[in-house]
Design an enzyme around this catalytic site. Sequence first.
Site, mmCIF file in Angstrom:
data_model
loop_
_atom_site.group_PDB
_atom_site.id
_atom_site.type_symbol
_atom_site.label_atom_id
_atom_site.label_comp_id
_atom_site.label_asym_id
_atom_site.label_seq_id
_atom_site.Cartn_x
_atom_site.Cartn_y
_atom_site.Cartn_z
ATOM 1 C CG ASP A 55 17.488 29.084 101.817
ATOM 2 O OD1 ASP A 55 18.613 29.363 102.244
ATOM 3 O OD2 ASP A 55 16.657 28.404 102.462
ATOM 4 C CG ASP A 64 28.126 16.793 92.826
ATOM 5 O OD1 ASP A 64 27.852 17.996 92.619
ATOM 6 O OD2 ASP A 64 28.581 16.384 93.910
ATOM 7 C CG HIS A 90 20.345 28.315 104.993
ATOM 8 N ND1 HIS A 90 19.036 28.257 104.565
ATOM 9 C CD2 HIS A 90 20.302 28.112 106.329
ATOM 10 C CE1 HIS A 90 18.244 28.039 105.595
ATOM 11 N NE2 HIS A 90 18.989 27.932 106.688
ATOM 12 C CB VAL A 208 2.288 28.240 105.861
ATOM 13 C CG1 VAL A 208 3.702 27.684 105.755
ATOM 14 C CG2 VAL A 208 2.134 29.473 104.974
ATOM 15 C CG ASP A 231 0.704 22.272 109.998
ATOM 16 O OD1 ASP A 231 -0.401 22.235 110.571
ATOM 17 O OD2 ASP A 231 1.083 23.242 109.309
ATOM 18 C CB SER A 256 16.799 25.962 107.878
ATOM 19 O OG SER A 256 16.565 27.265 108.317
#
Length: 410
Positions: A55, A64, A90, A208, A231, A256
Amino acid sequence: MAGDDIKTCETASGEKDPLTSKDWAGDFIGLEEAHQVNRGTFKDSGDPVIIAIIDSGVEATRTDVFGDRILEGWDVYDPTKNGGCDGYFHGTGVAAIAAGTSQGEQFVGVAPEAEIIPMRAFVSDEGADFGKSNMVASLIDDAVANGASVINISIALPDTDPLEAAVKRAIEANVVIVAATGNGTLNMDLTDLPADKATYYPANYPEVIAVGAHNQAGNWYPKTNYGEHLDLVAPGDGVVIPYPGGGWVSQQSGTSFASPYVAGAAALLKAQYGKDITPSWVEHRLKETAIHPPGAPSIYLGQGVLNVAGALTTPLGDEDPFALWAAPDEDESGGSEEVPQSEPSSIAAINVDYDPLAFEKTIAWASVGGSLLLVTLVLVLRKIVPKGRKRGWRPGTRKPDNLPVKLASD
C-alpha cells in the site's frame, strides 16, 4: 529506483477526529464472537500470523494502534524507512482494519494479534500503470519470501504477465492473496476496455479473493467494480480508520477498506487451522459462511457479506482445510452455471443486527416463556380450585336446588 525518483517519506499530519462512537463494522461482521476463538496467533505455536500490506506504507509511530507488531518491510521510494512511514494515509488505515489493536468499543482490527509487513508501493493518489503492476508483482514475491501468510492489496492495477505470475507463485506457496476490486463501477467481465484502463487486477484473477464494499445497511457500495470474479463484499462505506499523524477518520469509504476486513478474516482462519491450510479452502470457507442475501451469488455481491463469526465458529463437518477447493463451473447438465445479474438497486438491505444464532435464541426464549406461563397457570389453579370445591362446585354438575326455574311466561 533512480536517484531522481526517490521521495523521502514524511508522516502525513493534520487535525483529525477523536473516536466518539462505536465502530459499526466490527459488530456487523461478528468480531467479538470471532475473537473468542482466535485473535491472530497460531493455535499450535502461539506465533503471530503475518499479514503483508502492499500500500502507501504503514505508520509505525502509531503504537497505540499497532504496538510493536509492524515488522521491517520495504519502501520503494524511500528505502531508509522500511515501509514504516505513511506520507498519505491509505496504508495505515488498511493495516489497522486488518490488524489494529482494540480501542475500547470504538475500534478493533480483525486480527489484532497479527504482525504486519508494510510495503510502500505508492506515494499518494498517483494512479496505476503497467510499471506499478510490475512493481507490486515484485513486492508479492518479497512478501512470500519474508513469511507472510496473507497479502492484502488495496490497489486496482492493470493486468501484466509479471503480476499474474507473482500471484500464481504466492498461491503455490500457500499464501492467501486478498484484493480490492476498485472504485470505478466497472464491469470486470468486459473485454473491450483498453488494457491500461482495465484497472481491477489482481482482484480479477480467479486465484485472488476479490472484495467489493457494502454500507451500514448491507447495501452494495455503488462505486464497486463488479463481475463474476467478485467473491465477497465487506464493510467499505463510512468506516473508521486511524490517520498516520494522529487522530482518526470516521467516514472513509471505498473497496480499499473492505479488502482488509477479508484479509484479517483469512489471517484468523490461518491462525486457527494452521499455516498449511490452502488459499482455496480459505476462500471456500469465507464464501460458504458469508451472509447470503437475496440476489447472491451475483456479479455485484459475489457469495454475499463477510461473516467472520461464522467463518470461525461454524463446525467444519467433513471439510478438509488442507484440500484444494474449486467452485463448480458447470451444472449437472453440463452447461455453464448462470450467474444472477440482478441490478444493484434491487439488492435487499441486510439487517445490521444480523445474528447467526437468532433462530436458536428464539426457540430458547419461547421455551422460557412457555415455562413461565405454565408456572403461572399452576399457581392460579391452586387458588381457584380449592375455593370452588368449598362452594360445592364440581365440574360438569349442578345441585338440583340451584337449577333455574322456568316461569309461566316462558
